[in-house]
Design an enzyme around this catalytic site. Structure first.
Site, PDB file in Angstrom:
ATOM      1  CG  HIS A  83      -1.972   1.502   1.585  1.00 54.22           C
ATOM      2  ND1 HIS A  83      -2.404   1.515   2.109  1.00 54.22           N
ATOM      3  CD2 HIS A  83      -1.947   2.314   0.501  1.00 54.22           C
ATOM      4  CE1 HIS A  83      -3.171   2.557   2.531  1.00 54.22           C
ATOM      5  NE2 HIS A  83      -3.139   3.115   1.135  1.00 54.22           N
ATOM      6  CD  GLU A 122       0.862   5.305  -1.221  1.00 59.70           C
ATOM      7  OE1 GLU A 122      -0.287   5.584  -1.204  1.00 59.70           O
ATOM      8  OE2 GLU A 122       1.909   5.488   0.026  1.00 59.70           O
ATOM      9  CG  HIS A 154       2.677   8.718   2.330  1.00 65.23           C
ATOM     10  ND1 HIS A 154       1.659   9.858   2.706  1.00 65.23           N
ATOM     11  CD2 HIS A 154       1.412   8.287   1.417  1.00 65.23           C
ATOM     12  CE1 HIS A 154       0.742   9.300   3.751  1.00 65.23           C
ATOM     13  NE2 HIS A 154       0.165   8.145   2.550  1.00 65.23           N
TER      14      HIS A 154
END
Length: 249
Positions: A101, A142, A146
């Protein structure tokens, strides 16, 4: 009137699933992020999500305490959401088990998100991520959400994602289950701790959704060499007596 109704129906069918109905972040990769809300503890909490207080765009890139590696159990995703979003991971017979993930920069209290930098993910990097992420949209999301906060360029960040993923030993019970299982979240943690001797209670969390095992989340040092204690992350694990661990197709 018929033309108008047809247009509305087309929009409804084509609209992406609401983030609250999804397991992986890429279910919401075309949705605006919910605004950060002040929490009673004085930090910030993200509405409807994993309760790791968020500072959107706050802090310098690379300024964080540790990483959280989140591995999603693909059969659960495919049973709840994948059927509404065609995905290679949900093709009958594929059943990849755990998929990445994300690898998330995290602080002891809260986490940085959407840091400044070039949000474009070069194709030269993206093309090598097929065995890490179930689809390229998630990898792009992502990176924006992040990866930019890691303080590393795309190639370096995703090398860390691979290294973090490869550092986790999946317990035998979750490698290739032959049928659905019912397990206590604590027993899932114990299985991972048995397979990873340096992993201790309070260094990971097991999450669930709608009575099904969702993700295993591990707290790793910034150099990825050690597991670290992460009370805030560990508290966000599910507390149910037992959860279904679907085997997939």
């Amino acid at each position: 009137m018929k033309a108008l109704l047809a247009a509305i129906l087309t929009l409804l069918v084509a609209a992406p699933a609401f983030a609250g109905d999804c397991i992986l972040d890429n279910c919401a990769d075309r949705q605006p992020l919910p605004e950060a809300q002040a929490s009673p503890a004085g930090g910030f909490a993200r509405g409807g999500g994993f309760g790791r207080g968020v500072w959107r765009g706050g802090g310098a890139s690379g300024d964080f305490d540790f990483y959280v590696l989140s591995l999603s159990w693909s059969p659960s995703f495919c049973e709840t959401t994948g059927s509404r979003r065609p995905s290679a991971q949900c093709v009958p017979g594929a059943n990849p088990g755990f998929v990445v993930h994300g690898l998330w920069p995290q602080n002891d209290n809260g986490y940085p998100s959407q840091c400044s930098g070039d949000s474009d993910l070069p194709y030269s990097v993206l093309s090598r991520l097929g065995d890490l992420y179930p689809d390229p949209g998630l990898a792009r999301h992502e990176w924006r959400q992040h990866g930019l906060c890691s303080g590393k360029p795309p190639a370096g960040y995703f090398a860390d994602v691979r290294a973090a993923r490869d550092s986790i030993v999946v317990p035998p019970a979750l490698k290739a289950p032959q049928g659905d299982q019912r397990m206590a979240p604590l027993d899932i943690q114990r299985a991972f701790m048995a397979a990873n001797p340096r992993l201790r209670a309070g260094m990971m969390a097991v999450t669930c959704r709608r009575g099904a095992f969702q993700e295993a989340r591990f707290c790793l040092s910034k150099d990825l060499r050690n597991f670290v204690a992460c009370p805030q992350v560990a508290r966000e694990g599910c507390r149910g007596q037992s959860v279904v661990v679907p085997a997939g197709q």
